[in-house]
Design an enzyme around this catalytic site. Structure first.
Site, PDB file in Angstrom:
ATOM      1  N   ARG A  41      21.366  -0.123  28.510  1.00 52.76           N
ATOM      2  CA  ARG A  41      23.045   0.059  28.752  1.00 52.76           C
ATOM      3  C   ARG A  41      23.326  -0.964  29.776  1.00 52.76           C
ATOM      4  NH1 ARG A  41      24.958   6.126  27.054  1.00 52.76           N
ATOM      5  NH2 ARG A  41      23.518   6.358  25.253  1.00 52.76           N
ATOM      6  N   ASP A  82      39.607  11.130  28.857  1.00 57.38           N
ATOM      7  CA  ASP A  82      38.335  10.774  28.687  1.00 57.38           C
ATOM      8  C   ASP A  82      37.616   9.805  30.118  1.00 57.38           C
ATOM      9  OD1 ASP A  82      35.930  11.439  26.456  1.00 57.38           O
ATOM     10  OD2 ASP A  82      35.425   9.881  27.802  1.00 57.38           O
TER      11      ASP A  82
END
Length: 228
Positions: free
Chosen positions: A47, A157
């Site tokens: 990532r 979020d």
């Protein structure tokens, strides 16, 4: 077979050092509460490599130097947390919860609400929006049976990437499959391109939801500063 010389080999093929993993792991936990165990090292490498390409950096060491440098943390932390966040959600996930909300919770809340104010509901980890849109559908369906019922939704979020997707309200037909055919016709619009596999939440539903970034590690969630 010709073997590439060392200076031609991609630095992105290198593994993340134990030291760099420890520094990143500690920072991620401090900033977000996400705890990456040692077996998540490969996942973190994959990532973070995307950030190396975006920043035109050649190694994990260079990335850490930038991240922990004078301005790196302020400029990069949101992108790093976006990269490590794992988001799983579906429309009408745990359907019995939504059945309870419509059948019992909303009528009881309406009976206690004598102020006439709209009900404010918080979807705390909204991911790509399936949960708050499901809530908006269920609550909208409650309106005919509950006179005067109004509501607003706050959807938050940690990841700005999923919030951007959620705010657009565009989903594939596979994703909205858990929604009944009747509710799909009522709350989703088909693309003008009849070959498209995408649908979009109707604007009347989208305007009932405010999407906002929120980190649970922050001392103040800022929920009282802005009334919806």
């Amino acid at each position: 077979m010709q073997v590439p010389s060392a200076h031609l080999m991609s630095a992105h093929d290198e593994s993340m050092s134990t030291r760099d993993f420890a520094r990143l792991r500690s920072l991620i936990y401090e900033q977000s509460g996400i705890n990456l165990n040692a077996d998540k090292k490969t996942m973190l490498e994959l990532r973070v490599k995307r950030r190396l390409r975006s920043l035109h950096l050649d190694s994990f060491g260079e990335y850490c130097d930038y991240l922990f440098g004078p301005h790196g943390l302020k400029e990069e932390i949101v992108h790093l947390l976006d990269a490590v966040s794992t988001n799983k959600t579906d429309f009408f996930r745990e359907p019995e919860h939504f059945e309870f909300l419509a059948r019992k919770a909303i009528p009881e809340l309406m009976a206690r609400n004598d102020s006439g104010r709209p009900l404010l509901i918080w979807s705390a980890g909204c991911s790509t929006g399936e949960e708050p849109y499901t809530l908006a559908i269920v609550l909208s369906e409650c309106i005919p049976a509950n006179a005067g019922f109004r509501f607003r939704l706050l959807a938050t979020d940690l990841s700005t990437a999923v919030l951007a997707k959620a705010s657009h309200g565009v989903f594939s037909r596979e994703v909205v499959r858990p929604v009944s055919a009747d509710l799909q016709r009522k709350y989703f619009m088909r693309s003008r391109d009849r070959e498209s596999n995408l649908v979009r939440v109707v604007p009347e539903l989208r305007k009932l939801i405010e999407f906002r970034r929120l980190n649970f590690m922050d001392g103040d969630y800022g929920l009282r500063k802005k009334r919806m």
